[in-house]
Write a protein that holds these residues in place. Structure first.
Motif, PDB file in Angstrom:
ATOM      1  N   PRO A 287       0.742  -1.489  -0.214  1.00 42.55           N
ATOM      2  CA  PRO A 287       0.015   0.286  -0.168  1.00 42.55           C
ATOM      3  C   PRO A 287       1.267   1.195  -0.371  1.00 42.55           C
ATOM      4  N   VAL A 288       2.019   1.249   0.262  1.00 38.29           N
ATOM      5  CA  VAL A 288       3.161   2.086   0.970  1.00 38.29           C
ATOM      6  C   VAL A 288       3.213   3.018  -0.510  1.00 38.29           C
ATOM      7  N   CYS A 289       4.065   1.279  -1.368  1.00 40.55           N
ATOM      8  CA  CYS A 289       4.552   1.522  -2.860  1.00 40.55           C
ATOM      9  C   CYS A 289       3.523   2.017  -4.007  1.00 40.55           C
ATOM     10  N   TRP A 290       2.062   1.651  -3.881  1.00 45.40           N
ATOM     11  CA  TRP A 290       0.612   2.411  -4.986  1.00 45.40           C
ATOM     12  C   TRP A 290       0.531   3.577  -4.670  1.00 45.40           C
ATOM     13  N   ALA A 291       0.606   3.694  -3.167  1.00 46.64           N
ATOM     14  CA  ALA A 291       0.417   5.495  -2.197  1.00 46.64           C
ATOM     15  C   ALA A 291       1.349   6.487  -3.249  1.00 46.64           C
ATOM     16  N   LEU A 292       2.666   6.178  -2.682  1.00 45.65           N
ATOM     17  CA  LEU A 292       3.370   7.197  -3.341  1.00 45.65           C
ATOM     18  C   LEU A 292       4.001   7.283  -5.295  1.00 45.65           C
ATOM     19  N   LEU A 293       3.530   6.484  -5.267  1.00 45.23           N
ATOM     20  CA  LEU A 293       4.020   6.373  -6.634  1.00 45.23           C
ATOM     21  C   LEU A 293       2.683   6.685  -7.397  1.00 45.23           C
ATOM     22  N   HIS A 294       1.654   6.750  -7.126  1.00 43.97           N
ATOM     23  CA  HIS A 294       0.575   7.884  -7.276  1.00 43.97           C
ATOM     24  C   HIS A 294       0.371   8.314  -7.775  1.00 43.97           C
ATOM     25  N   ILE A 295       1.003   9.274  -5.871  1.00 42.73           N
ATOM     26  CA  ILE A 295       1.562  10.536  -6.157  1.00 42.73           C
ATOM     27  C   ILE A 295       2.434  11.252  -6.185  1.00 42.73           C
ATOM     28  N   PHE A 296       4.053  11.083  -6.778  1.00 41.99           N
ATOM     29  CA  PHE A 296       4.709  11.254  -7.678  1.00 41.99           C
ATOM     30  C   PHE A 296       4.760  10.618  -8.658  1.00 41.99           C
ATOM     31  N   VAL A 297       4.784   9.904  -9.747  1.00 38.27           N
ATOM     32  CA  VAL A 297       4.602   8.886 -10.920  1.00 38.27           C
ATOM     33  C   VAL A 297       3.814   9.543 -11.111  1.00 38.27           C
TER      34      VAL A 297
END
Length: 297
Positions: A287-297
């Motif tokens: 869930p952390v990678c999903w959220a961070l990638l959604h925000i930054f990429v």
């Protein structure tokens, strides 16, 4: 005559034939690996799993969804069995049925996943309510915990895969998590001196944690830049945060196993233990990678 001041040694117990044969063939004792695992078997199984995941992502991405679903089924079974050893008796049929959240998220999206999780928790409650009252609250809590810990978190990988560049996002998430585990293991074996949490994981060190963060951040920079065409700093953030949460996930499962009095969740994966012994860091990291990638990429 024997000196009365010097006690005589007790007579040796005769060795049985089976013990004698075992002693003759055993050879010198081998020292246990410093990191506490069968490294060749662990590497072989890890490489095989990564190749299987890569094949599913390259040739037919929906196959990854069903691969994750199968892993969730085994993980739910292992976790249910582990909780039973601690006298918690979750209702197995509804928690197994909740693994349908993984394909549901891929084909139905976030709203379907939220509705499916609510329905799964309600089904656990209703299923257990028809049983004896003794321990009902404990069993219901255990069942909802399994649903939230394994199928719900695993289903977030399906949400990530459903995006246009989902296969590359999944690959980034897996590689930064694997890099965290590999970097932490290597640095911990070579330089580990300061225990991180002796009561939970005596072999985990702060030096190993630094290796996890550094290795995962480097792999994150490469993956986000080359696979997702994102900024290098976003990859560093994703990798460093993923390593932190992967370590937390590993320690959390160690706490669960310590509380239940078990060493591994299973034995299906040589050199690793059970499926849950491999999913612990991945489930917390996704869930952390999903959220961070959604925000930054």
């Amino acid at each position: 005559m024997t000196d009365p001041q010097v006690p005589t040694a007790p007579p040796e117990t005769p060795m049985t034939r089976r013990a004698a044969r075992a002693a003759a063939t055993a050879g010198p004792a081998r020292p246990a690996p410093r990191a506490g695992r069968n490294l060749p078997a662990a590497v072989a199984v890890g490489v095989g799993l990564i190749l299987l995941i890569l094949a599913s992502l390259v040739f037919w991405p929906p196959a990854f969804v069903w691969l994750v679903t199968a892993a969730a089924v085994v993980g739910v079974w292992e976790l249910d069995d582990a909780l039973r050893s601690g006298r918690i008796d979750p209702p197995l049929p509804p928690v197994l049925a909740s693994t349908a959240l993984v394909p549901l998220a891929y084909y139905g999206g976030p709203d379907a996943l939220a509705a499916g999780f609510a329905a799964s928790a309600a089904l656990v409650l209703l299923w257990r309510s028809v049983g004896p009252c003794d321990g009902a609250a404990r069993d219901i809590a255990g069942g909802v915990f399994i649903v939230a810990y394994v199928p719900l978190l695993a289903a977030i990988a399906s949400l990530m895969l459903a995006q246009d560049d989902g296969a590359w996002r999944i690959l980034t998430f897996i590689l930064v998590t694997v890099a965290s585990d590999t970097g932490g293991y290597a640095v911990g074996v070579l330089l580990g001196r300061t225990p991180m949490s002796p009561s939970l994981s005596p072999k985990k060190s702060w030096e190993g944690f630094a290796g996890s963060v550094g290795t995962s951040a480097l792999v994150g920079v490469l993956c986000v830049g080359l696979l997702l065409d994102g900024p290098w700093w976003a990859g560093a953030v994703v990798g460093a945060v993923a390593a932190t949460f992967a370590t937390v996930g590993d320690l959390a499962e160690s706490a669960i196993k310590r509380d239940l009095g078990i060493k591994d969740m299973g034995t299906i994966l040589p050199g690793h233990g059970g499926v849950m012994d491999r999913l612990d860091s991945l489930l917390v990291t996704v869930p952390v990678c999903w959220a961070l990638l959604h925000i930054f990429v």
